[in-house]
Design a protein around this motif. Structure first.
Motif, PDB file in Angstrom:
ATOM      1  N   ILE A 131       0.867  -1.179   0.000  1.00  0.00           N
ATOM      2  CA  ILE A 131       0.000   0.000   0.000  1.00  0.00           C
ATOM      3  C   ILE A 131       0.902   1.226   0.000  1.00  0.00           C
ATOM      4  CG2 ILE A 131      -1.684   1.308   1.370  1.00  0.00           C
ATOM      5  CD1 ILE A 131      -2.841  -1.438   2.229  1.00  0.00           C
ATOM      6  N   GLU A 132       0.749   2.053  -1.016  1.00  0.00           N
ATOM      7  CA  GLU A 132       1.646   3.188  -1.197  1.00  0.00           C
ATOM      8  C   GLU A 132       1.629   4.130   0.010  1.00  0.00           C
ATOM      9  OE1 GLU A 132       0.904   5.538  -4.747  1.00  0.00           O
ATOM     10  OE2 GLU A 132       2.396   6.983  -4.028  1.00  0.00           O
ATOM     11  N   ILE A 133       2.796   4.576   0.395  1.00  0.00           N
ATOM     12  CA  ILE A 133       2.879   5.571   1.464  1.00  0.00           C
ATOM     13  C   ILE A 133       2.700   6.941   0.820  1.00  0.00           C
ATOM     14  CG2 ILE A 133       4.284   6.511   3.347  1.00  0.00           C
ATOM     15  CD1 ILE A 133       5.963   3.928   3.248  1.00  0.00           C
ATOM     16  N   PRO A 134       1.645   7.674   1.204  1.00  0.00           N
ATOM     17  CA  PRO A 134       1.422   8.984   0.576  1.00  0.00           C
ATOM     18  C   PRO A 134       2.640   9.908   0.740  1.00  0.00           C
ATOM     19  CG  PRO A 134      -0.497   8.319   1.851  1.00  0.00           C
ATOM     20  CD  PRO A 134       0.598   7.331   2.160  1.00  0.00           C
ATOM     21  N   GLU A 135       2.812  10.781  -0.238  1.00  0.00           N
ATOM     22  CA  GLU A 135       4.008  11.621  -0.268  1.00  0.00           C
ATOM     23  C   GLU A 135       4.152  12.472   0.995  1.00  0.00           C
ATOM     24  OE1 GLU A 135       4.271  14.374  -3.529  1.00  0.00           O
ATOM     25  OE2 GLU A 135       6.340  14.890  -2.996  1.00  0.00           O
ATOM     26  N   GLU A 136       3.034  12.988   1.514  1.00  0.00           N
ATOM     27  CA  GLU A 136       3.098  13.820   2.717  1.00  0.00           C
ATOM     28  C   GLU A 136       3.679  13.033   3.893  1.00  0.00           C
ATOM     29  OE1 GLU A 136       0.597  13.516   0.641  1.00  0.00           O
ATOM     30  OE2 GLU A 136      -0.398  15.443   0.306  1.00  0.00           O
ATOM     31  N   ILE A 137       3.301  11.761   3.973  1.00  0.00           N
ATOM     32  CA  ILE A 137       3.833  10.936   5.064  1.00  0.00           C
ATOM     33  C   ILE A 137       5.305  10.636   4.817  1.00  0.00           C
ATOM     34  CG2 ILE A 137       3.626   8.735   6.270  1.00  0.00           C
ATOM     35  CD1 ILE A 137       0.638   8.755   5.598  1.00  0.00           C
ATOM     36  N   ARG A 138       5.639  10.380   3.553  1.00  0.00           N
ATOM     37  CA  ARG A 138       7.058  10.114   3.248  1.00  0.00           C
ATOM     38  C   ARG A 138       7.913  11.334   3.574  1.00  0.00           C
ATOM     39  NH1 ARG A 138       8.295   8.746  -2.130  1.00  0.00           N
ATOM     40  NH2 ARG A 138       6.157   8.945  -2.921  1.00  0.00           N
ATOM     41  N   ASN A 139       7.380  12.525   3.325  1.00  0.00           N
ATOM     42  CA  ASN A 139       8.132  13.734   3.684  1.00  0.00           C
ATOM     43  C   ASN A 139       8.338  13.828   5.191  1.00  0.00           C
ATOM     44  OD1 ASN A 139       8.637  14.634   1.126  1.00  0.00           O
ATOM     45  ND2 ASN A 139       6.815  15.938   1.029  1.00  0.00           N
ATOM     46  N   PHE A 140       7.289  13.513   5.938  1.00  0.00           N
ATOM     47  CA  PHE A 140       7.438  13.541   7.398  1.00  0.00           C
ATOM     48  C   PHE A 140       8.446  12.473   7.850  1.00  0.00           C
ATOM     49  CE2 PHE A 140       6.384  12.661  11.817  1.00  0.00           C
ATOM     50  CZ  PHE A 140       6.160  13.918  12.347  1.00  0.00           C
ATOM     51  N   TYR A 141       8.324  11.293   7.277  1.00  0.00           N
ATOM     52  CA  TYR A 141       9.285  10.228   7.607  1.00  0.00           C
ATOM     53  C   TYR A 141      10.727  10.706   7.410  1.00  0.00           C
ATOM     54  CZ  TYR A 141       5.898   6.285   8.010  1.00  0.00           C
ATOM     55  OH  TYR A 141       4.909   5.416   8.407  1.00  0.00           O
ATOM     56  N   LYS A 142      10.926  11.532   6.383  1.00  0.00           N
ATOM     57  CA  LYS A 142      12.298  11.982   6.092  1.00  0.00           C
ATOM     58  C   LYS A 142      12.853  12.889   7.201  1.00  0.00           C
ATOM     59  CE  LYS A 142      11.786  11.914   1.062  1.00  0.00           C
ATOM     60  NZ  LYS A 142      11.493  12.837  -0.057  1.00  0.00           N
ATOM     61  N   MET A 143      11.970  13.464   8.018  1.00  0.00           N
ATOM     62  CA  MET A 143      12.449  14.297   9.117  1.00  0.00           C
ATOM     63  C   MET A 143      13.165  13.469  10.169  1.00  0.00           C
ATOM     64  SD  MET A 143      10.032  17.494  10.122  1.00  0.00           S
ATOM     65  CE  MET A 143       9.167  16.495  11.305  1.00  0.00           C
ATOM     66  N   TYR A 144      12.712  12.230  10.390  1.00  0.00           N
ATOM     67  CA  TYR A 144      13.338  11.437  11.469  1.00  0.00           C
ATOM     68  C   TYR A 144      13.746  10.042  11.008  1.00  0.00           C
ATOM     69  CZ  TYR A 144       8.965   8.850  12.139  1.00  0.00           C
ATOM     70  OH  TYR A 144       7.877   8.045  11.956  1.00  0.00           O
TER      71      TYR A 144
END
Lengths: 459, 459
Positions: free
Chosen positions: B69-82
């Protein structure tokens, strides 16, 4: 997000990590003034310093010519456990501020000591071990340095005695427990375990201690017990040398992406973080290879750069340490309550003081309510709860970014995020409850303590 | 150090980070049993679930066939913070143990929530925002989940109401302040703000609350207020789905260096961390592509896998939630005092329960004094103060590494280090002071609560 060729976090590989510390003093034409023996007024020799400090650290303290000093392999291996620290592009903060500025921060809080202090603690513990010592002593106020040293000593199987200011010992039991978990013995200061402690307790039975007293006790134990030396977490040249790893990593990470900062910002208490962060950039500036705006940020409650005087003074309130030439509010200055315990120091690193005196850097002071406002704003968008100390740099970074918003300039701002605020939640609570205040010393307060500066004997 | 072709910390690049979550259920022949409506005994439909949970999360909860299930881009951006979180090679621990085993740990503690909980919190907040909701409600015990959710809601400008078990609210003021700093409203439960809270307070005026009561209050507020939904931090299939990011990163990091683990170890409370860590490895095992020993570690004080029964039960002590088929000690089981608050849950994820039932994984239980012994040993050499929950996995990883020392086998062990222990220092203090004890339920205790399992109506 614009500009997404730069990742959110730039990590160096292990091969790219610095193999030598950079000794900023080597590039200074006006060297920082030497430490003086308060009795004779003469510069302290290695011989005089070695009963207190480890031999190699004394050598580093006095060496103002060697540009690079190799980081021993054992220390580099320890660094690999928690370094490289990330250089983070604050995309979310930029977006929230609506600024064209590009903001980066070097985050030193991803280790259990919670700050950059570990960079020097592990070096000092290593040299103590190498010299065949049994252990080291130190003092700690809020506890960051004591925690870092406990971790370092645990790694090298060294005994670690920490004199913790009694009021912190009682009010910050969690910091104390972290130190104990790392095997350190933590003694509330003043204590009955030293002569100076007994004397102070006899004179002031109800005292909750002070950093000056804790230093005195730590130095006494180090000098009276064979196989022990005293170690210190800031102010000294050796500490700035070890902390240069912060700046070297930052510069390597920026260079990797061809980024040239315009403004470099760090909080300043004794100067260890700021001195480390700016080291290689200041080196370029001193050599005329590049120019940067470099800004030291200090609390308005303890403004040694912005309101102090440049003179010889004691590093400790107990007046037993050597004399250092520095921007100082006077060693008898008692800063008003401020939640950034790591910035409550009356003086400033001699190296940074000389650079400031010579016009190579700026300084500004900020009030703690505006600091916590910035801290909260940062925490909400960048996901890191910053230490109050570090938040001083955040405040000014945000202010500079907002100026860019007005002017439309796309400046690149780099600041040092020295640590996390997990042990500072009493302060956050005060802020959240609207109970935090700002107390700024009057001109009279400062003049009174500066009037008590020591007379330096004619050498 | 031997074998130093592998760095101390393996970080993926942003490009290498997972772009889709892996849905472990898609590869299970025996699917986890569905949630049942306790009134009818019938599987709950999307329609029944959507007044409580966000629509997309309901879909994820019920989807046991879609592998990715694709991880939406907004969540991937947040993931990139930590994220990516580091996969750390525990060179120092290996050396200290003198083991030929190679030990790796996936460290999820480098974010302010202090644990892996943020991986699902940000996903749940995102879907709530996408659905146009005003806010979400939840309960928190020790506070990790509440903190993670506060951070996530702050990022998406969502209102966040956290019902915090009253005893924790009072004893863990620092966790509460972190949540407040992120803008959450934190209510001690039971409270006068809900019908169920008022009822409980009327019946038990002096109560300090329970997780079951806090869940009831959070669900009431979510269902009674338009624009609100309830979110949960563990146990559910959707949570395990989001947490698969842990395992996917771990596997990608290992694959990068051609490393194949022999043993994978995780602590297990509701199962979110373990389910996430093992997901892609278990997938290979289910598809017959590889074999791994997978070990769930639970506290001896709350041993749902090792001493519970496999049956339908309520997820909450208040018995208002759906029925889930799982290994359970009975929803009326009250675990004895244990400092790993995150593992004090009577049941276990339905997905993991089915896998355990089918023999795909092992489980073991450990006592908390031996857990803290391992925690301290780990902290001293690896420089990270682990959460008590995570230290359950450390205990078993050390035990397995010591077995390798006896046999000479060079096994590769991977464990999940879910978080840090900065808010657990009362527990460390007890351990340091020699005051920690182990309390293990008797067979009679467990039999009594299992006897009270709900009767499932004939569907």
């Amino acid at each position: 997000m614009a500009d997404q060729t730069i990742p959110y976090k730039i990590y160096l590989t292990e091969e790219e990590m610095p193999k030598a510390w950079y000794n900023l003093r080597s590039d200074m034409k006006n060297k920082p003034a030497p430490l003086l023996n308060p009795g004779t007024g003469k510069p302290l020799t290695a011989e005089e310093l070695s009963p207190i400090f480890c031999e190699e650290l004394v050598a580093q303290e006095l060496d103002d010519t060697t540009p690079f000093i190799e980081i021993p392999e054992e220390i580099r291996n320890f660094y690999k456990m928690y370094r490289p620290s990330p250089l983070v592009r604050a995309y979310c903060l930029e977006q929230k501020l609506g600024t064209p500025a590009k903001i980066y921060y070097k985050f030193e809080g991803n280790n259990t000591s919670g700050s950059h202090k570990l960079n020097s603690a592990i070096a000092q513990a290593y040299y103590a071990k190498k010299q065949g010592l049994k252990g080291v002593t130190t003092e700690t106020g809020a506890g960051q340095w004591g925690t870092a040293l406990s971790m370092a000593c645990s790694y090298f199987d060294l005994d670690c005695k920490v004199f913790m200011v009694k009021v912190s010992y009682e009010q910050k039991p969690f910091r104390r427990e972290v130190m104990r978990t790392y095997g350190a013995s933590v003694v509330p200061s003043p204590s009955e375990t030293t002569e100076v402690g007994k004397k102070i307790l006899a004179e002031h039975p109800g005292t909750t201690g002070s950093l000056g007293c804790a230093i005195s006790e730590a130095v006494e134990v180090a000098t009276k017990n064979p196989g022990y030396r005293y170690v210190l977490g800031s102010v000294l040249n050796q500490v700035l040398l070890h902390q240069s790893v912060i700046g070297l990593e930052t510069k390597a990470a920026l260079d990797k992406y061809g980024i040239k900062p315009d403004i470099i910002i760090g909080c300043a208490g004794g100067g260890s973080n700021l001195g480390g962060l700016i080291a290689p950039f200041m080196g370029e500036k001193l050599r005329g290879e590049a120019d940067y705006r470099i800004i030291a940020v200090e609390p308005a409650s303890c403004p040694s750069f912005t309101r102090g005087t440049y003179a010889y003074d004691f590093c400790d309130t107990g007046m037993i340490c050597p004399l250092a030439k520095m921007y100082t509010l006077g060693s008898s200055f008692i800063p008003s309550a401020n939640h950034a315990g790591g910035l409550r120091f009356h003086g400033m690193s001699s190296t940074l003081s000389q650079l400031y005196h010579d016009g190579y850097m700026e300084a500004t002071s900020v009030e703690q309510t505006s600091v916590f406002e910035a801290a909260e704003q940062f925490a909400r968008v960048e996901g890191i709860l910053p230490a109050p100390e570090s938040s001083h740099a955040i405040r000014v970074a945000i202010d500079e970014a907002l100026k860019c918003k007005e002017t439309g300039e796309e400046k690149t701002i780099v600041f040092g995020l020295t640590g996390t605020g997990y042990f500072d939640l009493v302060a956050y609570q005060k802020y959240n409850d609207g109970e935090m205040t700002d107390t700024i010393p009057t001109d009279e307060d400062i003049a009174a303590s500066i009037a008590k500066l020591p007379k330096v004997p004619e050498a």
